[in-house]
Enzyme design. Structure first.
Site, PDB file in Angstrom:
ATOM      1  N   GLU A 176      27.494  47.805  46.091  1.00  0.00           N
ATOM      2  CA  GLU A 176      28.872  47.786  46.346  1.00  0.00           C
ATOM      3  C   GLU A 176      28.969  48.439  47.551  1.00  0.00           C
ATOM      4  O   GLU A 176      29.327  47.531  48.652  1.00  0.00           O
ATOM      5  CB  GLU A 176      29.575  48.891  45.344  1.00  0.00           C
ATOM      6  CG  GLU A 176      31.099  48.807  45.087  1.00  0.00           C
ATOM      7  CD  GLU A 176      31.575  49.450  44.074  1.00  0.00           C
ATOM      8  OE1 GLU A 176      32.980  49.640  43.916  1.00  0.00           O
ATOM      9  OE2 GLU A 176      30.631  49.641  43.106  1.00  0.00           O
ATOM     10  N   GLU A 226      30.509  60.015  40.680  1.00  0.00           N
ATOM     11  CA  GLU A 226      31.560  59.373  40.521  1.00  0.00           C
ATOM     12  C   GLU A 226      32.530  59.695  39.174  1.00  0.00           C
ATOM     13  O   GLU A 226      33.729  59.712  39.153  1.00  0.00           O
ATOM     14  CB  GLU A 226      31.284  57.904  40.247  1.00  0.00           C
ATOM     15  CG  GLU A 226      32.245  56.828  40.086  1.00  0.00           C
ATOM     16  CD  GLU A 226      31.742  55.765  40.098  1.00  0.00           C
ATOM     17  OE1 GLU A 226      32.642  54.693  40.234  1.00  0.00           O
ATOM     18  OE2 GLU A 226      30.444  55.353  39.969  1.00  0.00           O
TER      19      GLU A 226
END
Length: 947
Positions: free
Chosen positions: A443, A718
């Protein structure tokens, strides 16, 4: 007095940057005086300043934070400048010279063309040119760009310290080139450009299988040689250059790199002109990406699975550099991961990213490193290495965009200090030309929501002005392709989804944050069209749907990764996304109005203020009942309306109580996501619940920041439970262990715990509000911030007897409002550095329980006993199990509420005393509860160990 911090456009001696205007700044310090009374700025094209091209003269109106030089810089020219400062004590000081150098002029033709190889585009090229210098050379400049990524070398030595050039940007809109200052003696020199695929040519983004930005390698260079005899010679890339096959056999941002030291021969192949125009070439805005730290391995591990693994002791971003002396043809492979599982190497949370580096030896001693990719890792598995692995041969090269570290925080709690370190490491690793969400998996993209959520914290930690200026240019360019809407990610890199609230609002929020922190209005000037375009996009969507100033269309992330959603472990929180959309619509409209005001656009300021007022009234009608109840009853909703000023004055008490009740409902544990978390602790403190805000900060159990620390985290995760209590990873679908968004709690630490706040009407910390808010669980908090105005310090220390000591430093030329918490009615001892005895006193104004005063530059100490002691307090909102573990409170409960001790049916469904006491099975009278409440609130417990 001395003058430091000399910057041009917030950069130190910038070479070859885009420069619409040159805005200088400087810091005067160690002065006998408190403020600048006059200054003089001079500029010249030679360091001797023999011939001035500008002389301001001695003037009183020169702003040390942002003074625009009133001339248009010429292309390809170095300018030297210096400043002389006079202060109010009669001191005078002249600075050392600083400089900036411009790039090629706008529209100036290039002598060279983009060239590419004639062999397969699957091979990595090294473009080469022999340069003959036959007479004394004064200086040389090279303007160059390689695509995808490139490294330049001169006579076999790498040029400069930058890596991963030209960085990541919206390649289809602009191409940033770089400027190099070369040193060459008489003779023949070899200039080489080694290219890799990088973000431009290789797979990248959430749609990585789509066609790349470019299908072929391309390099352009324009070399200017300036000889001592006055001759200038210009040569550009053309068919006279040659190209060889490089030693890099493979590179990928996600998968890694294969490097064969044996090479592919020294055959020179012809080049050809690449299918790429020079029309998009633009001087750089990106700050350099450099190796900013070097780490030695903390340990060499031999895992249960028989693996050889280096533990770097820190989740970092960059690569490994290591000494090799292996037989020819031996391939040493490194694999990178963030965590061990069952003591073994693990990288499943990288998803499809291979994250590997392979080095093939040529049989000679040497040094290996990656050139065209990077990794996010703490652990490195080594395979194929013959002989014993010596950790001393390995170095972790930490890379980041160059940003001066400006903020520091220190507390009495080692765990909070580790959290602060984790937040800074998360920023260091993810601020890699764009503010990426994560640096390791498949990502690594510039998610706009993450960027705006963290912008305030980032700008306390570091000088982010130049970094964000470049990112915001990318944002504006991509926004143009979306009709004013803002993409989810910037650059889009083929992922063209757009228009989500909180994410798109980066267009308005980040410029304003940067302006307030650093005081240079150019960021507003540059981004104002983007700010307007975003607000007008929302207005268009809202009006087309008949929203009546409520934004009720589009697709939104909402309170991403909140814990109060419908699905356990899901991504969508329960806060109505259209509630958040309208709140952000209001906030962006208001910020756009403020920006218009700064830029002296009076009519537009009024227009956007009117729009903001209309949105606010519509919001009030839709989301507040006539009695003052907020219709969206979530932690995030209360935090957002408080932060954005969306609480009607008449309903403040109702919202305050409802917010408290909502927190109590969850036993004062957070359940917020990306949107709510940055505002939660500040909102609680603003409503008078600072102790509860600290409770969230200091909670060591899931969910909480210190849970991660307790679990050994060295960066911010996260998810709140990225790693479970047993040490296992909670999932692999979307689970980064280096994700800075929740690190936004540092803003609370700077603004509330240490109390350092900028003032919007005096941006760049020309003025500040120093207003610390202590808590009994910490012995001290110390904050320091290097601002464009100079260094502020603000902190507190709480003695065992309850005495509070506050220390403040206000830099030269600045002023501050000091707020002394709990100072009303207290006997305050005042001291100022350099003032003996009773020579210095200040007058206080009472503000509730606090007192405040206005001061100029200086260092100050205040000592007093606050009117309300900072100590642990008990009440009906306390956790019953905690009260039962404390002898004094247990005795009170046993006496008034014995059923709570013996057990009430379904008691396990509650945690707070009050909710358990209100059970239909409680069997306790209101009189007993009232008496218990009074005793608990008046109890002063025995001293407990503080952090």
């Amino acid at each position: 007095m001395k003058i430091t911090g000399m910057r041009t456009n917030r950069m130190e001696n910038p070479l070859g940057f885009y420069m619409e205007s040159a805005r200088i700044s400087y810091v005067a310090e160690e002065s006998r005086g408190s403020r600048q009374t006059a200054a003089r700025v001079v500029a010249a094209k030679e360091e001797t300043f023999a011939e001035l091209i500008f002389d301001s003269g001695k003037r009183e109106d020169i702003d040390s934070i942002c003074y625009e030089l009133p001339f248009c810089p010429e292309p390809r020219t170095r300018y030297y400048w210096k400043v002389t400062v006079w202060d109010d004590a009669g001191d005078v000081c002249e600075s050392e010279p600083a400089w900036f150098e411009t790039a090629k002029g706008e529209g100036e033709a290039w002598e060279g063309v983009f060239i590419t190889q004639t062999f397969s585009q699957q091979e990595h090229p090294v473009f080469r040119k022999k340069i003959r210098v036959e007479k004394p050379l004064k200086t040389a400049r090279l303007y160059a760009l390689g695509l995808g990524v490139y490294e330049l070398s001169l006579d076999g030595e790498k040029l400069g310290e930058e890596v991963l050039l030209p960085g990541l940007h919206a390649y289809d809109s602009w191409l940033q080139y770089q400027t190099y200052e070369l040193t060459m003696t008489e003779g023949t020199h070899t200039l080489e450009a080694m290219l890799g695929e990088g973000w431009y040519k290789g797979p990248y983004g959430l749609k990585a299988k789509l066609p790349r930005h470019g299908e072929e390698y391309a390099f352009i260079g324009e070399l200017h040689l300036f000889f001592e005899d006055g001759e200038e010679r210009v040569m550009g890339t053309d068919k006279s250059w040659a190209v060889r096959k490089g030693k890099v056999l493979f590179d990928s941002i996600y998968d890694g790199e294969i490097y064969d030291e044996r090479g592919q021969g020294e055959t020179d192949y012809p080049v050809k002109q690449a299918d790429l125009s020079t029309s998009r070439l633009t001087p750089r805005l990106s700050p350099p990406i450099r190796i900013v730290r070097r780490l030695r391995p903390a340990a060499l591990l031999h895992t249960p699975a028989g693996e050889t693994v280096l533990d770097m002791g820190q989740n970092m971003v960059g690569w490994m550099e290591f000494a090799v002396n292996q037989p020819a043809g031996i391939a040493v492979r490194l694999q990178f991961g963030e965590i061990l599982q069952n003591g073994n190497f693990y990288r499943d949370n990288m998803r499809t990213a291979k994250c590997e580096y392979t080095y093939i030896s040529d049989g000679k001693p040497g040094t290996a490193r990656s050139h065209f990719t990077f990794y996010g890792f703490r652990y490195v598995k080594i395979e194929g290495f013959l002989g014993t692995v010596n950790p001393e041969d390995f170095t972790g090269c930490v890379i980041s965009s160059e940003m001066e570290e400006t903020g520091s925080l220190q507390t009495s709690s080692p765990m909070v200090n580790q959290l602060i370190s984790n937040i800074k490491w998360g920023q260091r690793g993810n601020f890699l030309d764009v503010p990426t969400d994560c640096p390791q998996r498949d990502e690594r993209m510039g998610w706009t929501g993450d960027a705006q959520i963290f912008a305030d914290t980032a700008s306390f930690n570091c000088d982010t002005y130049a970094f964000y200026l470049k990112f915001l240019k990318d944002l504006a360019l991509e926004q143009e392709k979306c009709g004013g809407s803002v993409p989810y990610v910037v650059p889009m890199s083929r992922y063209e989804l757009n228009g989500a609230c909180a994410w798109g609002d980066a267009a308005a929020i980040i410029p304003w944050v940067v302006y307030v922190h650093f005081g240079d209005p150019y960021v507003l000037k540059a981004q104002y069209p983007s700010m307007k375009a975003w607000v007008e996009y929302i207005r268009g969507e809202e009006e087309r749907s008949g929203g009546g100033r409520l934004w009720r269309t589009g697709r939104h992330f909402g309170d991403w990764l909140a814990l109060d959603g419908k699905v356990d472990g899901g991504v969508y929180g329960s806060t109505d996304p259209y509630f958040l959309a309208t709140a952000y619509y209001y906030y962006s409209a208001r910020l756009t109005a403020k920006a218009a005001g700064v830029l002296a656009k009076k009519e537009e300021q009024e227009r956007y203020d009117t729009l903001a007022d209309e949105i606010r009234q519509a919001f009030y009608r839709e989301y507040y009942t006539p009695s003052g109840r907020l219709a969206v009853d979530t932690q995030t909703a209360y935090a957002v309306v408080t932060a954005f000023g969306l609480v009607p004055e008449d309903f403040r008490e109702q919202v305050k109580k409802a917010f408290f009740d909502k927190m109590k409902e969850n036993a004062f544990r957070l359940n917020t996501g990306f949107v709510g978390t940055p505002y939660l602790c500040p909102a609680l403190s603003d409503h008078g619940f600072t102790e509860k805000a600290y409770g969230l900060l200091l909670n060591e159990e899931y969910p909480g920041w210190l849970y991660e620390v307790k679990m050994g985290a060295t960066t911010v995760w996260e998810r709140w439970n990225s790693v479970l209590p047993d040490g296992s990873v909670s999932g692999t679908g979307m689970n980064s262990l280096n994700h800075y968004a929740y690190g936004s709690i540092a803003s609370f630490l700077y603004r509330y715990a240490a109390g350092i706040n900028p003032q919007e009407d005096a941006p760049g910390f020309r003025k500040a509000i120093l207003s610390p808010r202590p808590d009994y669980r910490l012995r001290y908090v110390k904050g320091e911030l290097l601002t464009p105005a100079g260094t502020y310090r603000s902190g507190w220390e709480l003695e065992e007897d309850g005495t509070l000591r506050l220390r403040f430093t206000v830099p030269f030329g600045a002023s501050a409002k000091l707020v002394l918490p709990g100072g009303a009615g207290a006997l305050i001892r005042q001291e100022k550095e350099g003032a003996a005895g009773e020579e210095w006193k200040t007058e206080f104004q009472i503000q509730g329980e606090d007192v405040q005063t206005q001061v100029q530059a200086g260092s100050y100490l205040f000592t007093y006993r606050p009117c309300r002691p900072y100590r642990r307090r008990f009440g009906m909102d306390s956790n019953l199990n905690e009260l039962m573990s404390i002898p004094e409170t247990r005795e009170i409960i046993v006496r008034h509420f014995p059923k709570a001790v013996s057990g009430i049916p379904f008691q396990g469904e509650g945690t707070i005393v009050e909710e358990i006491a209100r059970s239909p099975f409680a069997e306790v009278s209101d009189e007993e509860l009232s008496a218990m409440k009074e005793e608990l609130e008046q109890l002063i417990p025995a001293p407990e160990g503080r952090r």
